[in-house]
Design an enzyme around this catalytic site. Structure first.
Site, PDB file in Angstrom:
ATOM      1  N   ASN A   7      49.089 -18.861 -32.367  1.00 44.95           N
ATOM      2  CA  ASN A   7      49.687 -20.014 -31.698  1.00 44.95           C
ATOM      3  C   ASN A   7      48.833 -21.219 -32.081  1.00 44.95           C
ATOM      4  O   ASN A   7      47.711 -21.382 -31.603  1.00 44.95           O
ATOM      5  CB  ASN A   7      49.695 -19.816 -30.179  1.00 44.95           C
ATOM      6  CG  ASN A   7      50.316 -20.988 -29.435  1.00 44.95           C
ATOM      7  OD1 ASN A   7      50.125 -22.139 -29.801  1.00 44.95           O
ATOM      8  ND2 ASN A   7      51.044 -20.699 -28.368  1.00 44.95           N
ATOM      9  N   GLU A  34      54.426 -22.178 -31.512  1.00 44.64           N
ATOM     10  CA  GLU A  34      54.228 -23.513 -30.965  1.00 44.64           C
ATOM     11  C   GLU A  34      53.923 -24.517 -32.083  1.00 44.64           C
ATOM     12  O   GLU A  34      52.985 -25.311 -32.001  1.00 44.64           O
ATOM     13  CB  GLU A  34      53.135 -23.522 -29.888  1.00 44.64           C
ATOM     14  CG  GLU A  34      53.513 -24.422 -28.731  1.00 44.64           C
ATOM     15  CD  GLU A  34      52.568 -24.336 -27.530  1.00 44.64           C
ATOM     16  OE1 GLU A  34      52.659 -25.248 -26.701  1.00 44.64           O
ATOM     17  OE2 GLU A  34      51.773 -23.380 -27.427  1.00 44.64           O
ATOM     18  N   ASN A 148      52.741 -14.806 -23.500  1.00 38.28           N
ATOM     19  CA  ASN A 148      52.455 -15.442 -22.218  1.00 38.28           C
ATOM     20  C   ASN A 148      52.403 -14.426 -21.075  1.00 38.28           C
ATOM     21  O   ASN A 148      52.776 -14.725 -19.941  1.00 38.28           O
ATOM     22  CB  ASN A 148      53.473 -16.545 -21.922  1.00 38.28           C
ATOM     23  CG  ASN A 148      53.008 -17.902 -22.437  1.00 38.28           C
ATOM     24  OD1 ASN A 148      51.849 -18.264 -22.274  1.00 38.28           O
ATOM     25  ND2 ASN A 148      53.906 -18.636 -23.065  1.00 38.28           N
ATOM     26  N   ASP A 250      44.011 -23.836 -28.610  1.00 38.38           N
ATOM     27  CA  ASP A 250      43.436 -23.079 -27.498  1.00 38.38           C
ATOM     28  C   ASP A 250      43.639 -21.572 -27.665  1.00 38.38           C
ATOM     29  O   ASP A 250      43.165 -20.788 -26.836  1.00 38.38           O
ATOM     30  CB  ASP A 250      43.976 -23.557 -26.141  1.00 38.38           C
ATOM     31  CG  ASP A 250      45.488 -23.723 -26.126  1.00 38.38           C
ATOM     32  OD1 ASP A 250      46.147 -23.525 -27.173  1.00 38.38           O
ATOM     33  OD2 ASP A 250      46.033 -24.055 -25.055  1.00 38.38           O
ATOM     34  N   HIS A 251      44.320 -21.166 -28.728  1.00 38.16           N
ATOM     35  CA  HIS A 251      44.488 -19.746 -29.068  1.00 38.16           C
ATOM     36  C   HIS A 251      43.694 -19.418 -30.331  1.00 38.16           C
ATOM     37  O   HIS A 251      43.542 -20.265 -31.215  1.00 38.16           O
ATOM     38  CB  HIS A 251      45.958 -19.417 -29.354  1.00 38.16           C
ATOM     39  CG  HIS A 251      46.864 -19.570 -28.179  1.00 38.16           C
ATOM     40  ND1 HIS A 251      47.410 -18.497 -27.510  1.00 38.16           N
ATOM     41  CD2 HIS A 251      47.359 -20.674 -27.584  1.00 38.16           C
ATOM     42  CE1 HIS A 251      48.199 -18.940 -26.541  1.00 38.16           C
ATOM     43  NE2 HIS A 251      48.186 -20.266 -26.566  1.00 38.16           N
TER      44      HIS A 251
END
Length: 259
Positions: A7, A34, A148, A250-251
């Site tokens: 992501n 994303e 998620n 953030d991944h």
């Protein structure tokens, strides 16, 4: 054969990092989530990679969602979205599928769910149920992406804190269990059985350094793919790297090395 799921949290913000990572680690297939851009923007930003022998399938509409597959081992039978009729909100760009090197690769970005009492949570549960239909029976399969959902308490730095939040609710976890019951294996836990194995960390100060994360990026594979996995690793160094003005996604990339 090296498969990667990542992501990237906006291809516009992180395409330089992605290109550099591909140059360093030489993957065969990259499943991205994303991307937050249209097909035309994706092609323009990834021109350097495409010129290096990669083909791509991208499913994106605007600055929300967006998924892609990059492959240098062929990309055939490309499919966009979930099977069946996809009226709003199920027409969001959250799944792209293709056959790459003999494996059906699905890059997916599941809905967040927001809050347990939000209508988006029900949308997430139905979406995850419909995800069970994306697999073509009899084909080697890899579902890669940001689900998620943290499948168990071990996949959350503080399960008590997350007990009444999305990503850890029993219905969400049951949806992942249903995919496993359908014949897919969560290969990360087979290769990384220890506690503290995460793929996402908040941008809040100190969260990554303290390893306060979640394991929500998964690789669910059919037996014929899972049995070929020789090594699986999470590139936490990429999440930590702040070598330039671009903060990282953030991944962290999730990498599968197949024999």
């Amino acid at each position: 054969m090296r498969l990667v799921s990542w992501n990237v949290n906006s291809i516009r913000s992180h395409h330089h990092r992605l290109v550099e990572w591909i140059e360093r680690h030489d993957p065969d297939v990259v499943a991205l989530q994303e991307t937050k851009c249209t097909d035309e923007v994706f092609a323009a930003l990834m021109a350097e990679v495409l010129a290096d022998g990669y083909e791509f399938a991208h499913h994106g509409h605007n600055h929300w969602n967006g998924v892609a597959i990059l492959s240098r081992v062929g990309i055939d039978d490309v499919r966009y979205g979930l099977p069946g009729v996809n009226r709003p909100p199920y027409d969001e760009a959250r799944v792209v599928s293709a056959t790459c090197g003999g494996i059906d690769v699905h890059s997916l970005y599941a809905p967040n769910g927001r809050e347990l009492d939000d209508p988006h949570y029900l949308f997430k549960l139905v979406w995850l149920e419909r995800l069970r239909t994306v697999r073509v029976p009899g084909r080697p399969t890899a579902l890669l992406g940001d689900f998620n959902v943290a499948p168990t308490d071990r996949d959350i730095y503080d399960p008590v804190r997350w007990r009444r939040r999305t990503h850890a609710s029993p219905p969400e976890r049951a949806a992942i269990d249903a995919l496993v019951d359908d014949g897919l294996r969560d290969v990360t836990r087979e290769h990384l059985p220890d506690d503290g194995v995460f793929t996402w960390w908040s941008y809040r100060p100190g969260q990554f350094a303290a390893n306060r994360g979640l394991r929500i990026d998964l690789a669910l594979c059919s037996d014929d793919v899972a049995d070929r996995v020789e090594r699986l690793w999470i590139d936490t160094a990429e999440r930590a790297d702040t070598h330039d003005v671009e903060k990282p996604s953030d991944h962290a990339p999730l990498v599968l090395d197949l024999d």
